[in-house]
Design a protein around this motif. Sequence first.
Motif, PDB file in Angstrom:
ATOM      1  N   ASN A 218      22.735  40.951  33.148  1.00 31.26           N
ATOM      2  CA  ASN A 218      23.526  40.792  34.366  1.00 31.26           C
ATOM      3  C   ASN A 218      22.606  40.410  35.519  1.00 31.26           C
ATOM      4  OD1 ASN A 218      26.472  41.912  33.742  1.00 31.26           O
ATOM      5  ND2 ASN A 218      24.994  43.165  32.651  1.00 31.26           N
ATOM      6  N   PRO A 219      22.891  39.327  36.231  1.00 35.39           N
ATOM      7  CA  PRO A 219      21.956  38.823  37.255  1.00 35.39           C
ATOM      8  C   PRO A 219      22.034  39.604  38.563  1.00 35.39           C
ATOM      9  CG  PRO A 219      23.884  37.416  37.177  1.00 35.39           C
ATOM     10  CD  PRO A 219      24.068  38.448  36.085  1.00 35.39           C
ATOM     11  N   ILE A 220      21.729  40.888  38.488  1.00 33.46           N
ATOM     12  CA  ILE A 220      21.839  41.736  39.670  1.00 33.46           C
ATOM     13  C   ILE A 220      20.461  42.166  40.165  1.00 33.46           C
ATOM     14  CG2 ILE A 220      24.166  42.531  39.158  1.00 33.46           C
ATOM     15  CD1 ILE A 220      22.940  45.118  38.092  1.00 33.46           C
ATOM     16  N   LEU A 221      20.461  42.567  41.417  1.00 33.06           N
ATOM     17  CA  LEU A 221      19.253  42.929  42.144  1.00 33.06           C
ATOM     18  C   LEU A 221      19.357  44.382  42.574  1.00 33.06           C
ATOM     19  CD1 LEU A 221      16.688  42.040  43.844  1.00 33.06           C
ATOM     20  CD2 LEU A 221      18.317  41.414  45.643  1.00 33.06           C
ATOM     21  N   HIS A 222      18.362  45.170  42.272  1.00 33.49           N
ATOM     22  CA  HIS A 222      18.354  46.559  42.712  1.00 33.49           C
ATOM     23  C   HIS A 222      17.895  46.653  44.163  1.00 33.49           C
ATOM     24  CE1 HIS A 222      18.181  48.712  38.534  1.00 33.49           C
ATOM     25  NE2 HIS A 222      19.376  48.281  38.851  1.00 33.49           N
ATOM     26  N   GLY A 223      18.607  47.455  44.917  1.00 27.64           N
ATOM     27  CA  GLY A 223      18.276  47.678  46.316  1.00 27.64           C
ATOM     28  C   GLY A 223      19.426  48.398  46.984  1.00 27.64           C
ATOM     29  N   PHE A 224      19.303  48.628  48.270  1.00 30.50           N
ATOM     30  CA  PHE A 224      20.341  49.275  49.064  1.00 30.50           C
ATOM     31  C   PHE A 224      20.556  48.468  50.335  1.00 30.50           C
ATOM     32  CE2 PHE A 224      17.983  52.655  46.842  1.00 30.50           C
ATOM     33  CZ  PHE A 224      19.003  53.278  46.145  1.00 30.50           C
ATOM     34  N   ALA A 225      21.660  48.732  51.005  1.00 28.20           N
ATOM     35  CA  ALA A 225      21.913  48.061  52.276  1.00 28.20           C
ATOM     36  C   ALA A 225      22.696  48.977  53.205  1.00 28.20           C
ATOM     37  CB  ALA A 225      22.668  46.751  52.069  1.00 28.20           C
ATOM     38  N   ILE A 226      22.474  48.784  54.503  1.00 30.35           N
ATOM     39  CA  ILE A 226      23.277  49.426  55.539  1.00 30.35           C
ATOM     40  C   ILE A 226      23.931  48.305  56.335  1.00 30.35           C
ATOM     41  CG2 ILE A 226      23.295  50.932  57.547  1.00 30.35           C
ATOM     42  CD1 ILE A 226      20.764  52.276  56.449  1.00 30.35           C
ATOM     43  N   LEU A 227      25.229  48.164  56.187  1.00 31.68           N
ATOM     44  CA  LEU A 227      25.992  47.158  56.930  1.00 31.68           C
ATOM     45  C   LEU A 227      26.388  47.758  58.266  1.00 31.68           C
ATOM     46  CD1 LEU A 227      27.549  44.442  57.117  1.00 31.68           C
ATOM     47  CD2 LEU A 227      29.483  45.638  56.035  1.00 31.68           C
ATOM     48  N   ARG A 228      25.997  47.104  59.363  1.00 34.26           N
ATOM     49  CA  ARG A 228      26.276  47.626  60.697  1.00 34.26           C
ATOM     50  C   ARG A 228      27.614  47.078  61.214  1.00 34.26           C
ATOM     51  NH1 ARG A 228      22.060  51.443  61.767  1.00 34.26           N
ATOM     52  NH2 ARG A 228      20.236  50.683  60.605  1.00 34.26           N
ATOM     53  N   ASP A 229      28.140  47.741  62.230  1.00 35.96           N
ATOM     54  CA  ASP A 229      29.432  47.311  62.778  1.00 35.96           C
ATOM     55  C   ASP A 229      29.331  46.028  63.590  1.00 35.96           C
ATOM     56  OD1 ASP A 229      28.120  48.255  65.016  1.00 35.96           O
ATOM     57  OD2 ASP A 229      29.638  49.750  65.563  1.00 35.96           O
ATOM     58  N   ASP A 230      28.108  45.510  63.829  1.00 33.82           N
ATOM     59  CA  ASP A 230      27.957  44.229  64.523  1.00 33.82           C
ATOM     60  C   ASP A 230      27.773  43.063  63.547  1.00 33.82           C
ATOM     61  OD1 ASP A 230      25.411  44.672  63.571  1.00 33.82           O
ATOM     62  OD2 ASP A 230      24.413  44.577  65.526  1.00 33.82           O
ATOM     63  N   GLY A 231      27.906  43.339  62.244  1.00 37.92           N
ATOM     64  CA  GLY A 231      27.798  42.286  61.246  1.00 37.92           C
ATOM     65  C   GLY A 231      26.389  42.053  60.735  1.00 37.92           C
ATOM     66  N   THR A 232      25.408  42.734  61.287  1.00 36.31           N
ATOM     67  CA  THR A 232      24.051  42.620  60.748  1.00 36.31           C
ATOM     68  C   THR A 232      23.891  43.614  59.602  1.00 36.31           C
ATOM     69  OG1 THR A 232      23.114  44.252  62.269  1.00 36.31           O
ATOM     70  CG2 THR A 232      23.154  41.932  62.994  1.00 36.31           C
ATOM     71  N   VAL A 233      22.825  43.445  58.851  1.00 36.11           N
ATOM     72  CA  VAL A 233      22.615  44.323  57.710  1.00 36.11           C
ATOM     73  C   VAL A 233      21.131  44.616  57.549  1.00 36.11           C
ATOM     74  CG1 VAL A 233      22.440  42.421  56.035  1.00 36.11           C
ATOM     75  CG2 VAL A 233      23.166  44.668  55.256  1.00 36.11           C
ATOM     76  N   ASP A 234      20.821  45.845  57.226  1.00 33.70           N
ATOM     77  CA  ASP A 234      19.470  46.242  56.853  1.00 33.70           C
ATOM     78  C   ASP A 234      19.438  46.347  55.337  1.00 33.70           C
ATOM     79  OD1 ASP A 234      17.882  46.977  59.428  1.00 33.70           O
ATOM     80  OD2 ASP A 234      19.872  47.852  59.735  1.00 33.70           O
ATOM     81  N   ALA A 235      18.632  45.511  54.710  1.00 31.00           N
ATOM     82  CA  ALA A 235      18.541  45.469  53.256  1.00 31.00           C
ATOM     83  C   ALA A 235      17.217  46.084  52.813  1.00 31.00           C
ATOM     84  CB  ALA A 235      18.652  44.038  52.750  1.00 31.00           C
ATOM     85  N   PHE A 236      17.294  47.004  51.862  1.00 34.89           N
ATOM     86  CA  PHE A 236      16.120  47.734  51.376  1.00 34.89           C
ATOM     87  C   PHE A 236      15.848  47.267  49.949  1.00 34.89           C
ATOM     88  CE2 PHE A 236      18.222  50.025  54.679  1.00 34.89           C
ATOM     89  CZ  PHE A 236      17.198  50.514  55.470  1.00 34.89           C
ATOM     90  N   ILE A 237      14.905  46.337  49.826  1.00 39.91           N
ATOM     91  CA  ILE A 237      14.601  45.667  48.568  1.00 39.91           C
ATOM     92  C   ILE A 237      13.086  45.600  48.424  1.00 39.91           C
ATOM     93  CG2 ILE A 237      14.845  43.518  47.252  1.00 39.91           C
ATOM     94  CD1 ILE A 237      17.326  42.914  49.026  1.00 39.91           C
ATOM     95  N   ALA A 238      12.580  45.867  47.240  1.00 36.04           N
ATOM     96  CA  ALA A 238      11.129  45.771  47.013  1.00 36.04           C
ATOM     97  C   ALA A 238      10.649  44.373  47.395  1.00 36.04           C
ATOM     98  CB  ALA A 238      10.813  46.067  45.561  1.00 36.04           C
ATOM     99  N   PRO A 239       9.663  44.254  48.291  1.00 31.05           N
ATOM    100  CA  PRO A 239       9.204  42.936  48.765  1.00 31.05           C
ATOM    101  C   PRO A 239       8.781  41.996  47.644  1.00 31.05           C
ATOM    102  CG  PRO A 239       8.293  44.681  50.140  1.00 31.05           C
ATOM    103  CD  PRO A 239       8.967  45.360  48.988  1.00 31.05           C
ATOM    104  N   ALA A 240       8.253  42.545  46.549  1.00 30.21           N
ATOM    105  CA  ALA A 240       7.776  41.698  45.453  1.00 30.21           C
ATOM    106  C   ALA A 240       8.892  40.900  44.799  1.00 30.21           C
ATOM    107  CB  ALA A 240       7.072  42.566  44.406  1.00 30.21           C
TER     108      ALA A 240
END
Length: 598
Positions: A218-240
């Motif tokens: 399955n072509p998925i990526l492990h990580g997490f995200a925080i979607l903000r109410d202004d439409g921006t997102v903080d994505a937590f993904i291994a830089p490598a």
Amino acid sequence: MFQSFESTSDPSAGPGRLARLRDHLRAEGLAGFLVPRADVHQGEYVAARDERLQWLTGFTGSAGFAILLPDVAGVFIDGRYRVQVKHQVDLSAFTPVPWPEVKPGPWIAEHLAEGVLGFDPWLHSADEIARLTAALEGHAVTLRPVANAVDAIWPDQPAPPMGAAFAHPVSLAGESSTAKRDRLSATLRRDGQSAAIITLPDSLCWLLNLRGADVPRNPILHGFAILRDDGTVDAFIAPAKLGEAARRALDAGIRLHPVEDFAAALKSLSGKVRVDRATAPLAVQHLIEEGGATVAWGDDPCRLPKAAKNEAEVQGMREAHLRDGAAMAEFLCWLSEAAPKGGLTEIDVVTALEGHRRATNHLHDISFDTICGAGPNGAIMHYRVTQETNRPVGLNELLLVDSGAQYADGTTDITRTMAVGDPGDEARDCYTRVLQGLIAISRARFPRGIAGRDLDALARFPLWVAGQDFDHGTGHGVGAFLSVHEGPQRISRISEVPLEPGMILSNEPGYYREGAFGIRLENLIVVQVAPELGDKRDQLCFETLTFTPFDRSLIRADRLSPDERAWLDAYHAEVLARIGPRLSAPALAWLQAACAPL
């Protein structure tokens, strides 16, 4: 080959590992420990590092869990795995428990008079722990979040996956990440929520228009995200995982952080934060509340929009299925000639099918390890052939092949059961009932608001009247170049999610006789607005995406109603019209015969 045939299950190692785990638990003052199949993302598909249930017990199924107590170690499995588990675990050390018929709370109370039961709060949802806590109320057993006990005794545990991420183009996604986030953040503002937590890998990939390679198939990526109410997102993904091309595909509203920063970010939140009680790890709730914010329980905001595919995604799935249908026709033509001669094994069949898909020059991966069960192996619903289990394809028996592919424009999943020689009238009778169930779902029209549970019985009725049934859902959701099993939509007795246009599901009734044969037939279908009829009620229907003929030699035409025969003849005519122009001359000749009217 994408698929390998090495055995990943080692029942003989289980008792020793269980003994070491119990020693560790005693040292920690614990009476037991919960071992789920899930990882920190609560997804069905896990990386090698997270195969704790398999490493400990030997069981390789895609669903289940173990509850390890001082005197008994229960492996809880649903109807799909009742046969498989008996072959994969050491029954002197582990006890298979039929689930959900047997609930974990009463089972624990029966087998543990008192003590502390440990669990990893990153591997269980808040919903799951709340249900178990309620079930144990009044008993002298308590639950305690602890560090993972299996990790503590797993000396060669694999490293976390670091598959490369890549962009999924808007031409196939049908909508930019910015537009998706703007749409979803509007619902957060409406509900007075400052942010939403994204933990499911397929939700993360859909939201950012990224794909990855962190789990097999399955072509998925492990990580997490925080979607903000202004439409921006903080994505937590291994830089490598993010090369230059993947980073360039991300817009300015996506802020990247190392995955290790996720816990601190949760503690820094304020206001009301949406968390999916059913899919987010319990640890997420604890960290948000530790920082002073308020958890607002609500669905993962990506799940329903992701499930209801847009026109670009549906069109991509159509094209992927035409390509895959041609590969299937070439394969079935080959099989029809090779199998009756003898000498084929299950591995030969799997290898040939993957070869035909590779010949399309568009294959990204298979969408799951091909299930190829000859004779009695077909009754093992999620059977995976290995060098040790590889069985000859015998004469006068059934061959079940459940397979799929990942293409950049879509994900496929198809099952066909074929006769090799003459398997007998009983097999034909059962096959025809399964086919009638598939046709019933395919022909269904239903009002908006209907859920999968309302349709499930249509697929079972032909079997029920013969005193038969199957122990799995009729259909699961399917992603668009994402997970081959996608929620929340499905056709199942327990599915309460209303079906919506654009949702893609499998339609796969079956029948299994342990030690003899298995039958399953599967097409993918997409929910569409139904053409107006009668009093012009607002109704939905299914469009079939899969175009591969059914084995005519197994169909009892005299058992089909006129409407069923008409559907089948029309379906086969469409298969020939759509797939025929894509085939070699021998495969076209085979398809013309396979699609002739009954």
